[in-house]
Design an enzyme around this catalytic site. Structure first.
Site, short mmCIF file in Angstrom:
data_model
loop_
_atom_site.label_atom_id
_atom_site.label_comp_id
_atom_site.label_asym_id
_atom_site.label_seq_id
_atom_site.Cartn_x
_atom_site.Cartn_y
_atom_site.Cartn_z
N ASN A 7 0.85 -1.19 0.00
CA ASN A 7 0.00 0.00 0.00
C ASN A 7 0.89 1.25 0.00
O ASN A 7 1.72 1.41 0.91
CB ASN A 7 -0.90 -0.05 1.25
CG ASN A 7 -1.82 1.13 1.36
OD1 ASN A 7 -1.40 2.26 1.16
ND2 ASN A 7 -3.07 0.90 1.70
N HIS A 10 0.94 6.25 1.89
CA HIS A 10 1.65 7.22 2.72
C HIS A 10 2.85 7.87 2.04
O HIS A 10 3.43 8.81 2.57
CB HIS A 10 1.96 6.61 4.09
CG HIS A 10 0.68 6.30 4.79
ND1 HIS A 10 -0.25 7.28 5.08
CD2 HIS A 10 0.11 5.13 5.16
CE1 HIS A 10 -1.31 6.72 5.64
NE2 HIS A 10 -1.13 5.42 5.70
N ARG A 18 3.51 18.92 1.71
CA ARG A 18 4.06 20.14 1.14
C ARG A 18 3.38 20.57 -0.15
O ARG A 18 3.74 21.59 -0.72
CB ARG A 18 5.56 19.93 0.84
CG ARG A 18 6.44 19.98 2.06
CD ARG A 18 6.48 21.40 2.61
NE ARG A 18 7.22 21.50 3.85
CZ ARG A 18 8.51 21.81 3.92
NH1 ARG A 18 9.20 22.01 2.84
NH2 ARG A 18 9.09 21.90 5.09
N HIS A 43 -5.66 3.72 -1.70
CA HIS A 43 -6.99 4.10 -1.19
C HIS A 43 -7.27 5.55 -1.58
O HIS A 43 -6.62 6.47 -1.07
CB HIS A 43 -6.98 3.93 0.34
CG HIS A 43 -8.29 4.21 0.99
ND1 HIS A 43 -8.48 4.10 2.35
CD2 HIS A 43 -9.50 4.59 0.49
CE1 HIS A 43 -9.73 4.41 2.66
NE2 HIS A 43 -10.37 4.73 1.55
N ARG A 45 -9.40 8.32 -0.95
CA ARG A 45 -10.41 8.74 0.03
C ARG A 45 -11.24 9.89 -0.50
O ARG A 45 -10.77 10.67 -1.34
CB ARG A 45 -9.73 9.18 1.33
CG ARG A 45 -9.30 8.03 2.21
CD ARG A 45 -8.71 8.55 3.52
NE ARG A 45 -8.59 7.48 4.47
CZ ARG A 45 -9.47 7.21 5.43
NH1 ARG A 45 -10.54 7.95 5.59
NH2 ARG A 45 -9.27 6.20 6.24
N ARG A 49 -6.98 12.89 1.09
CA ARG A 49 -5.92 13.30 2.01
C ARG A 49 -4.55 12.73 1.62
O ARG A 49 -3.53 13.27 1.98
CB ARG A 49 -6.25 12.89 3.45
CG ARG A 49 -6.22 11.41 3.68
CD ARG A 49 -6.40 11.07 5.14
NE ARG A 49 -7.75 11.37 5.60
CZ ARG A 49 -8.29 10.80 6.67
NH1 ARG A 49 -7.59 9.95 7.39
NH2 ARG A 49 -9.53 11.07 7.03
N GLU A 70 -8.70 0.70 -3.31
CA GLU A 70 -9.52 0.74 -2.10
C GLU A 70 -10.43 1.94 -2.15
O GLU A 70 -9.97 3.05 -2.47
CB GLU A 70 -8.60 0.93 -0.89
CG GLU A 70 -8.36 -0.29 -0.11
CD GLU A 70 -7.55 0.05 1.13
OE1 GLU A 70 -7.96 0.94 1.89
OE2 GLU A 70 -6.51 -0.57 1.31
N THR A 100 -7.16 6.48 10.19
CA THR A 100 -7.02 5.38 9.25
C THR A 100 -8.31 4.56 9.30
O THR A 100 -9.20 4.88 10.07
CB THR A 100 -5.78 4.53 9.59
OG1 THR A 100 -5.66 3.47 8.64
CG2 THR A 100 -5.86 3.93 10.99
N THR A 101 -8.39 3.53 8.46
CA THR A 101 -9.62 2.73 8.41
C THR A 101 -9.74 1.94 9.72
O THR A 101 -9.06 0.94 9.91
CB THR A 101 -9.58 1.79 7.20
OG1 THR A 101 -9.15 2.56 6.07
CG2 THR A 101 -10.95 1.21 6.92
N GLU A 151 -11.20 -9.25 2.94
CA GLU A 151 -9.92 -8.93 3.58
C GLU A 151 -10.20 -8.78 5.06
O GLU A 151 -11.00 -7.94 5.48
CB GLU A 151 -9.32 -7.64 3.00
CG GLU A 151 -7.99 -7.32 3.67
CD GLU A 151 -7.18 -6.25 2.97
OE1 GLU A 151 -7.28 -6.12 1.73
OE2 GLU A 151 -6.42 -5.56 3.67
N HIS A 194 -3.76 -4.59 7.66
CA HIS A 194 -3.88 -3.38 8.48
C HIS A 194 -3.00 -3.49 9.72
O HIS A 194 -3.17 -4.38 10.53
CB HIS A 194 -5.32 -3.07 8.92
CG HIS A 194 -5.50 -1.59 9.16
ND1 HIS A 194 -5.05 -0.96 10.28
CD2 HIS A 194 -6.01 -0.62 8.36
CE1 HIS A 194 -5.29 0.33 10.18
NE2 HIS A 194 -5.88 0.57 9.02
N HIS A 217 1.69 1.19 5.92
CA HIS A 217 2.26 2.20 6.80
C HIS A 217 3.62 1.80 7.36
O HIS A 217 4.60 2.56 7.29
CB HIS A 217 1.26 2.54 7.92
CG HIS A 217 1.72 3.64 8.81
ND1 HIS A 217 2.31 3.42 10.03
CD2 HIS A 217 1.72 4.99 8.63
CE1 HIS A 217 2.62 4.58 10.57
NE2 HIS A 217 2.27 5.54 9.75
#
Ligand code: PXP
Length: 245
Positions: A7, A10, A18, A43, A45, A49, A70, A100-101, A151, A194, A217
């Site tokens: 994933n 991040h 920035r 993901h 969103r 974000r 996602e 987070t989820t 999942e 996760h 992450h």
């Protein structure tokens, strides 16, 4: 074989801190692919974000491994998924205020709506995955609505581990193991993810019904210290080691 989905959300979080174009999540995805990732998860969103629409365009254009897109069960996301037709879509719950989820999707209470929501995605050729807690009624509902994949949310198991609450961690692991078996018996493909780290990945990787882990992450954080290639290779090594035993 146990697949590793990386994933890259991040990388986009750091970029967006920035504004501008660096670091580029598509470049990270290509590097992850070279390091041995079997798929990429991103993901999109509602509040954008981290991952943004242009990132999904770039991932669809440049990746040669499958994209697991996602998304929340909204009309906007459904239209985006139908435009791109990624290999897989993973339906997740989404709250604006969460970091987070936090939990799995409430499938049982929204069965009818979700059945109608995922039908066009399946018809478009996407594998539909539902992100849920290790809970029998949710798994049964995911099966009834026609999802091909579930999942299992490993967040609670990882949190208990991090907090030193080992009895609760072991209970949650037992629940995950039982529910992976149960889902598999219904014919569902079982993934998990996760919060997984080097410390927590092996007991999950050892569950024989689980065929894909999605990890983000921790891997992105570790990449700051050792580079993405080494971080992914170490995660792969731990997964394979657990699987072999
Ligand atoms: N799987 C799903 C469905 C997720 O929502 C996430 C987080 O976006 C992950 C896996 C990866 O979790 P983490 O970033 O904590 O490894």
């Amino acid at each position: 074989m146990l697949r590793l989905g990386v994933n890259i959300d991040h990388v986009a979080t750091v970029r967006n801190a920035r504004g501008g174009a660096y670091p580029d999540p598509v470049r990270a995805a290509k590097l992850a692919q070279e390091a041995g990732a079997d798929g990429i998860t991103a993901h999109l969103r509602e509040d954008r974000r981290h991952i943004m629409d242009a990132d999904i365009d770039g991932l669809m254009e440049e990746l040669t491994i499958p994209l697991n897109f996602e998304m929340a069960a909204t009309d906007e996301m459904q239209a985006i998924a139908l435009r791109h037709k990624p290999h897989a879509v993973c339906i997740v719950p989404e709250k604006r205020e969460e970091k987070t989820t936090e939990g799995g999707l409430e499938v049982a209470r929204e069965e009818n709506r979700l059945a109608h929501f995922i039908a066009p995605l399946r018809d478009a050729g996407c594998r539909v995955s539902i992100f849920i807690a290790a809970d029998r009624p949710q798994i049964e509902a995911a099966h009834r609505i026609g999802a091909q994949v579930i999942e299992l949310h490993t967040g609670a198991y990882c949190d208990f581990h991090a907090e030193g609450r080992f009895d609760e961690r072991d209970e949650e692991l037992k629940r995950l193991a039982e529910m992976a078996k149960f889902a598999h018996s219904l014919g569902l493909e079982v993934h998990a993810g996760h919060g997984l780290t080097y410390e927590t990945v092996q007991p999950i990787a050892a569950l024989p019904e689980v065929i894909e882990l999605n990890i983000g992450h921790f891997l992105m954080g570790e990449s700051l210290f050792v580079g993405m290639e080494d971080a992914i290779k170490e995660m792969r090594r731990l997964m394979d080691e657990a699987r072999a035993t």
